[in-house]
Scaffold this motif. Structure first.
Motif, mmCIF file in Angstrom:
data_model
loop_
_atom_site.group_PDB
_atom_site.id
_atom_site.type_symbol
_atom_site.label_atom_id
_atom_site.label_comp_id
_atom_site.label_asym_id
_atom_site.label_seq_id
_atom_site.Cartn_x
_atom_site.Cartn_y
_atom_site.Cartn_z
ATOM 1 N N LEU A 9 0.842 -1.190 0.000
ATOM 2 C CA LEU A 9 0.000 0.000 0.000
ATOM 3 C C LEU A 9 0.877 1.240 0.000
ATOM 4 O O LEU A 9 1.607 1.502 0.963
ATOM 5 C CB LEU A 9 -0.913 0.026 1.227
ATOM 6 C CG LEU A 9 -1.804 1.267 1.358
ATOM 7 C CD1 LEU A 9 -2.853 1.308 0.258
ATOM 8 C CD2 LEU A 9 -2.467 1.326 2.736
ATOM 9 N N ALA A 21 -8.558 4.535 2.900
ATOM 10 C CA ALA A 21 -8.080 3.203 2.514
ATOM 11 C C ALA A 21 -7.463 2.491 3.715
ATOM 12 O O ALA A 21 -7.723 1.297 3.955
ATOM 13 C CB ALA A 21 -7.069 3.311 1.381
ATOM 14 N N LEU A 58 -2.725 0.317 -4.188
ATOM 15 C CA LEU A 58 -2.530 -1.001 -3.604
ATOM 16 C C LEU A 58 -2.079 -1.960 -4.698
ATOM 17 O O LEU A 58 -2.762 -2.104 -5.718
ATOM 18 C CB LEU A 58 -3.827 -1.508 -2.976
ATOM 19 C CG LEU A 58 -3.750 -2.840 -2.234
ATOM 20 C CD1 LEU A 58 -2.949 -2.690 -0.936
ATOM 21 C CD2 LEU A 58 -5.146 -3.384 -1.929
ATOM 22 N N SER A 69 -9.368 4.847 -4.026
ATOM 23 C CA SER A 69 -9.488 4.609 -2.582
ATOM 24 C C SER A 69 -10.728 3.799 -2.225
ATOM 25 O O SER A 69 -10.672 2.896 -1.377
ATOM 26 C CB SER A 69 -9.495 5.945 -1.833
ATOM 27 O OG SER A 69 -10.589 6.763 -2.242
ATOM 28 N N ILE A 72 -10.192 0.192 -2.948
ATOM 29 C CA ILE A 72 -9.341 -0.437 -1.934
ATOM 30 C C ILE A 72 -10.173 -0.752 -0.691
ATOM 31 O O ILE A 72 -10.042 -1.829 -0.092
ATOM 32 C CB ILE A 72 -8.153 0.468 -1.572
ATOM 33 C CG1 ILE A 72 -7.226 0.628 -2.787
ATOM 34 C CG2 ILE A 72 -7.373 -0.100 -0.386
ATOM 35 C CD1 ILE A 72 -6.097 1.626 -2.587
ATOM 36 N N TRP A 75 -12.312 -3.737 -1.458
ATOM 37 C CA TRP A 75 -11.481 -4.949 -1.552
ATOM 38 C C TRP A 75 -11.178 -5.488 -0.168
ATOM 39 O O TRP A 75 -11.346 -6.687 0.090
ATOM 40 C CB TRP A 75 -10.179 -4.616 -2.284
ATOM 41 C CG TRP A 75 -9.148 -5.701 -2.207
ATOM 42 C CD1 TRP A 75 -9.037 -6.792 -3.028
ATOM 43 C CD2 TRP A 75 -8.079 -5.819 -1.251
ATOM 44 N NE1 TRP A 75 -7.975 -7.586 -2.644
ATOM 45 C CE2 TRP A 75 -7.377 -7.005 -1.563
ATOM 46 C CE3 TRP A 75 -7.654 -5.029 -0.173
ATOM 47 C CZ2 TRP A 75 -6.266 -7.420 -0.816
ATOM 48 C CZ3 TRP A 75 -6.557 -5.452 0.567
ATOM 49 C CH2 TRP A 75 -5.880 -6.633 0.243
#
Length: 227
Positions: A9, A21, A58, A69, A72, A75
């Motif tokens: 990251l 994030a 990332l 963002s 991320i 995810w």
């Protein structure tokens, strides 16, 4: 999985996009390598990973790159979401997404113009920049009053428990408040102020605000969240 195989990251401590994030990653408990970036001297590795060269970025172990963002956040929380941030309650998902879109669109524009008026005006005279800043502060404040009303009613932005919208929006409200904290604290949005104070005093927020030196290829690995 060895430490060297963890996702990477690229982040910047004070950036609200990077902050959101890190919040989601910390909330999920997913481990990654944190690389702190100095925005005025971005490392080549960041530029190679994402041509945008903006944080957060990332890089997954399989080479995939996520450089938005919100993507991320989704995810990380899709892997593990113990606080159910992605599940605001029945019938509330559209409200959650609409609030995030309003934050990332109109509110972010007004925030930037309020905080950095000289970047957004051709007239460099102080009085003109000040007037421009005040105008956008007022327009951003209308959005914040809407958030305040929602928090007054339910306790959080969408419903009675925090959700993705709270994590995604709080860093930007924090940035707005810090431009002129005395002015912010004097405004009639007590519920919003309490919500922000609770966010900034939370264990989750504290866990993402550690200070790290700028990453270089010779730097030691930084594990995030810190073990």
């Amino acid at each position: 999985m060895s430490l060297s195989d963890l996702p990477i990251l690229y982040s910047f401590r004070r950036c609200p996009y990077a902050m959101r994030a890190r919040l989601a990653i910390a909330a999920s408990g997913v481990s990654c390598q944190l690389r702190e970036v100095v925005l005025r001297d971005k490392p080549d590795a960041l530029r190679l990973a994402s041509p945008k060269a903006t944080v957060p970025v990332l890089v997954l172990p399989d080479g995939r790159v996520i450089d938005e963002s919100l993507d991320i956040m989704r995810w990380a929380l899709a892997i593990h979401d113990p606080c159910h941030y992605l599940q605001p309650g029945q019938g509330l998902h559209e409200q959650m997404e609409a609030l995030i879109a309003a934050n990332d669109g109109p509110f972010k524009k007004h925030l930037d113009c309020y905080k950095y008026p000289d970047r957004h005006t051709d007239d460099e005279q102080f009085t003109e920049a000040t007037r421009f800043s005040a105008l956008h502060r007022a327009q951003a404040s209308e959005i914040l009053m809407g958030l305040n009303a929602r928090i007054e009613q339910e306790g959080y932005l969408v419903g009675k428990t925090p959700c993705l919208a709270d994590l995604a929006i709080a860093p930007f409200v924090r940035q707005f408040a810090q431009v002129d904290r005395a002015w912010f604290d004097a405004q009639p949005w007590a519920a919003l102020s309490s919500w922000l104070v609770n966010f900034q005093s939370s264990t989750l927020f504290a866990s993402i605000m550690g200070k790290y030196p700028a990453w270089t290829p010779d730097s030691e690995m930084v594990l995030f969240p810190a073990g």
